[in-house]
Design a protein around this motif. Structure first.
Motif, PDB file in Angstrom:
ATOM      1  N   TYR A  18      11.918   8.641  -0.911  1.00 56.73           N
ATOM      2  CA  TYR A  18      11.398   9.131   0.367  1.00 56.73           C
ATOM      3  C   TYR A  18      11.704  10.615   0.539  1.00 56.73           C
ATOM      4  O   TYR A  18      10.871  11.378   1.030  1.00 56.73           O
ATOM      5  CB  TYR A  18      12.014   8.340   1.521  1.00 56.73           C
ATOM      6  N   ARG A  19      12.888  11.020   0.130  1.00 56.80           N
ATOM      7  CA  ARG A  19      13.287  12.418   0.296  1.00 56.80           C
ATOM      8  C   ARG A  19      12.344  13.359  -0.444  1.00 56.80           C
ATOM      9  O   ARG A  19      12.031  14.451   0.042  1.00 56.80           O
ATOM     10  CB  ARG A  19      14.716  12.608  -0.214  1.00 56.80           C
ATOM     11  N   PHE A  20      11.868  12.930  -1.602  1.00 59.36           N
ATOM     12  CA  PHE A  20      11.012  13.797  -2.414  1.00 59.36           C
ATOM     13  C   PHE A  20       9.526  13.487  -2.229  1.00 59.36           C
ATOM     14  O   PHE A  20       8.678  14.080  -2.891  1.00 59.36           O
ATOM     15  CB  PHE A  20      11.394  13.674  -3.888  1.00 59.36           C
ATOM     16  N   ALA A  21       9.218  12.572  -1.331  1.00 63.16           N
ATOM     17  CA  ALA A  21       7.815  12.233  -1.073  1.00 63.16           C
ATOM     18  C   ALA A  21       7.188  13.261  -0.135  1.00 63.16           C
ATOM     19  O   ALA A  21       7.885  13.955   0.624  1.00 63.16           O
ATOM     20  CB  ALA A  21       7.717  10.838  -0.453  1.00 63.16           C
TER      21      ALA A  21
ATOM     22  N   LYS B 298       4.388  -3.982  -7.471  1.00 67.85           N
ATOM     23  CA  LYS B 298       5.517  -3.054  -7.433  1.00 67.85           C
ATOM     24  C   LYS B 298       5.206  -1.818  -6.598  1.00 67.85           C
ATOM     25  O   LYS B 298       6.038  -1.362  -5.803  1.00 67.85           O
ATOM     26  CB  LYS B 298       5.893  -2.641  -8.858  1.00 67.85           C
ATOM     27  N   ARG B 299       3.997  -1.280  -6.746  1.00 65.03           N
ATOM     28  CA  ARG B 299       3.637  -0.072  -5.992  1.00 65.03           C
ATOM     29  C   ARG B 299       3.571  -0.359  -4.498  1.00 65.03           C
ATOM     30  O   ARG B 299       4.071   0.427  -3.681  1.00 65.03           O
ATOM     31  CB  ARG B 299       2.291   0.460  -6.493  1.00 65.03           C
ATOM     32  N   GLU B 300       2.954  -1.472  -4.123  1.00 68.73           N
ATOM     33  CA  GLU B 300       2.862  -1.835  -2.705  1.00 68.73           C
ATOM     34  C   GLU B 300       4.247  -2.076  -2.115  1.00 68.73           C
ATOM     35  O   GLU B 300       4.523  -1.703  -0.974  1.00 68.73           O
ATOM     36  CB  GLU B 300       2.006  -3.089  -2.549  1.00 68.73           C
ATOM     37  N   TRP B 301       5.114  -2.705  -2.905  1.00 69.82           N
ATOM     38  CA  TRP B 301       6.478  -2.980  -2.442  1.00 69.82           C
ATOM     39  C   TRP B 301       7.229  -1.677  -2.186  1.00 69.82           C
ATOM     40  O   TRP B 301       7.887  -1.519  -1.143  1.00 69.82           O
ATOM     41  CB  TRP B 301       7.197  -3.826  -3.490  1.00 69.82           C
ATOM     42  N   ASN B 302       7.126  -0.733  -3.109  1.00 66.24           N
ATOM     43  CA  ASN B 302       7.798   0.557  -2.928  1.00 66.24           C
ATOM     44  C   ASN B 302       7.228   1.308  -1.727  1.00 66.24           C
ATOM     45  O   ASN B 302       7.986   1.896  -0.933  1.00 66.24           O
ATOM     46  CB  ASN B 302       7.650   1.403  -4.190  1.00 66.24           C
TER      47      ASN B 302
END
Length: 396
Positions: free
Chosen positions: A383-386, A266-270
């Motif tokens: 993405y906006r908050f990354a 899940k983490r890699e996919w995100n």
């Protein structure tokens, strides 16, 4: 005797026409067909084609297990011309060196090179590809990953059959293995179709990872990844987007050319989606590529909202008219529109899913298609908050 008013007729026709039109805008309705697609014929039946010498390029970082499993498939392709497999190794802490030594003694066409530890402020993956291209003996490079593997020993031959004087790049199809989630395979197929369709219609926009062929001369004369070396990922997209010209990119979708990708967590996919959000900001033709997807998703949701509105409107219409026939006509039209929507979209989706052997249950394709846009909105919010510095290479 009753008469049907104009409003009822317009509503009914609008519902049915919208159901048909929105289904035909869907990417599953548009066929993706390679110029040299031969149905079920084996590629080995093609005679007289001058297959070029090819360098297969893999970049690895702590991929010993995958390398040990997949490397023999790359090294034992049924190919009528010379080919080499170049493995570019980033600093590894697993058993990669032992695996490579084991295979080097058995396969003379295996070559290994390493990324220098002194490399700074640039994507290690892009640097690995650049070093691999420079080390290649042949003009045609077939780029893939250690976590990928061909499903056929005809893979190299199938991809290389597109290497003619009019072609500078060949985009192949890749998707996740059967042990990955149904949604991951569906979304990857869906987005791949847009990429392949874009290349088929004119100037390619980008490419899903794992199966890309291009000319070494083109890459070197264009100074490789110059201009985007600092971005951590996006290698395949940047190559295609930078070097694609109108009709210089072939697509190859014959099953013998398919690549499988090991399942992602899940983490890699995100993270993969977040990296793409950064990458596409720097790609040309991004707006034009996204128009069709946004049009499809907008019409899809508009169609369902129109059906819901018709079901809500029907009892209201019945309440304000003594004669309820108009309400029944609207409700019947909404029901027919819903059935038509589901049937058409299921038929189109399942036809493509079966063609690409995605093995996704029929009922899930409707659900997955509907939630695509909401998943994308979620990725945009993340993405906006990354931290945007996470997408740029720093000192290692």
């Amino acid at each position: 005797m009753f008469t049907v008013d104009t409003i009822t007729i317009v509503i009914s026709i609008t519902l049915l026409v919208t159901a048909i039109v929105t289904a035909m805008v869907n990417i599953f309705f548009r066929s993706v067909k390679a110029a040299k697609e031969n149905g079920n014929e084996r590629i080995s039946e093609e005679k007289g084609f001058p297959y070029p010498s090819v360098s297969v390029l893999l970049t690895i970082h702590d991929n010993a297990r995958q390398l040990e499993s997949h490397l023999p498939i790359f090294l034992s392709q049924d190919y009528p011309s010379a080919y080499e497999v170049i493995v570019v190794v980033d600093k590894c802490e697993d058993d990669t060196d032992d695996v490579l030594k084991q295979f080097s003694s058995r396969y003379p066409n295996l070559y290994v090179t390493f990324i220098p530890d002194s490399s700074r402020y640039m994507s290690r993956h892009k640097l690995a590809i650049t070093l691999g291209v420079k080390a290649a003996k042949n003009n045609w490079i077939l780029l893939t990953e250690a976590e990928c593997y061909p499903i056929s020993d005809q893979w190299l031959k199938t991809m290389a059959r597109n290497c003619d004087e009019h072609t500078d790049m060949v985009m192949g199809y890749a998707n996740y293995s059967g042990d990955s989630s149904d949604y991951h395979r569906f979304e990857h197929l869906h987005s791949s179709l847009y990429m392949l369709r874009h290349a088929q219609r004119g100037t390619a926009y980008g490419c899903k990872q794992g199966n890309l062929m291009f000319r070494k001369k083109m890459f070197m004369e264009g100074r490789g990844f110059e201009g985007n070396l600092k971005f951590v990922r996006g290698e395949y997209d940047f190559i295609v987007n930078k070097y694609a010209q109108r009709h210089n990119t072939a697509i190859e979708v014959h099953p013998d050319a398919w690549i499988k990708i090991e399942a992602l967590g899940k983490r890699e996919w995100n993270n993969q989606h977040l990296y793409y959000m950064e990458t596409r900001k720097h790609l040309k033709r991004s707006f034009g590529h996204r128009v069709l997807f946004h049009t499809d998703m907008t019409l899809l949701h508009f169609n369902y909202l129109l059906i819901v509105a018709a079901f809500v409107y029907a009892p209201i219409l019945s309440a304000i008219h003594l004669e309820t026939i108009h309400a029944w006509i609207v409700a019947a039209s909404a029901f027919m529109s819903l059935i038509l929507t589901l049937v058409l979209r299921l038929v189109f989706a399942q036809k493509t899913i079966r063609r690409f052997h995605a093995e996704i249950p029929m009922w899930k394709s409707i659900l997955f298609e509907w939630v695509l846009v909401w998943k994308n909105i979620g990725y945009k919010l993340k993405y906006r908050f990354a931290d945007k510095y996470d997408f740029i290479s720093h000192k290692i």
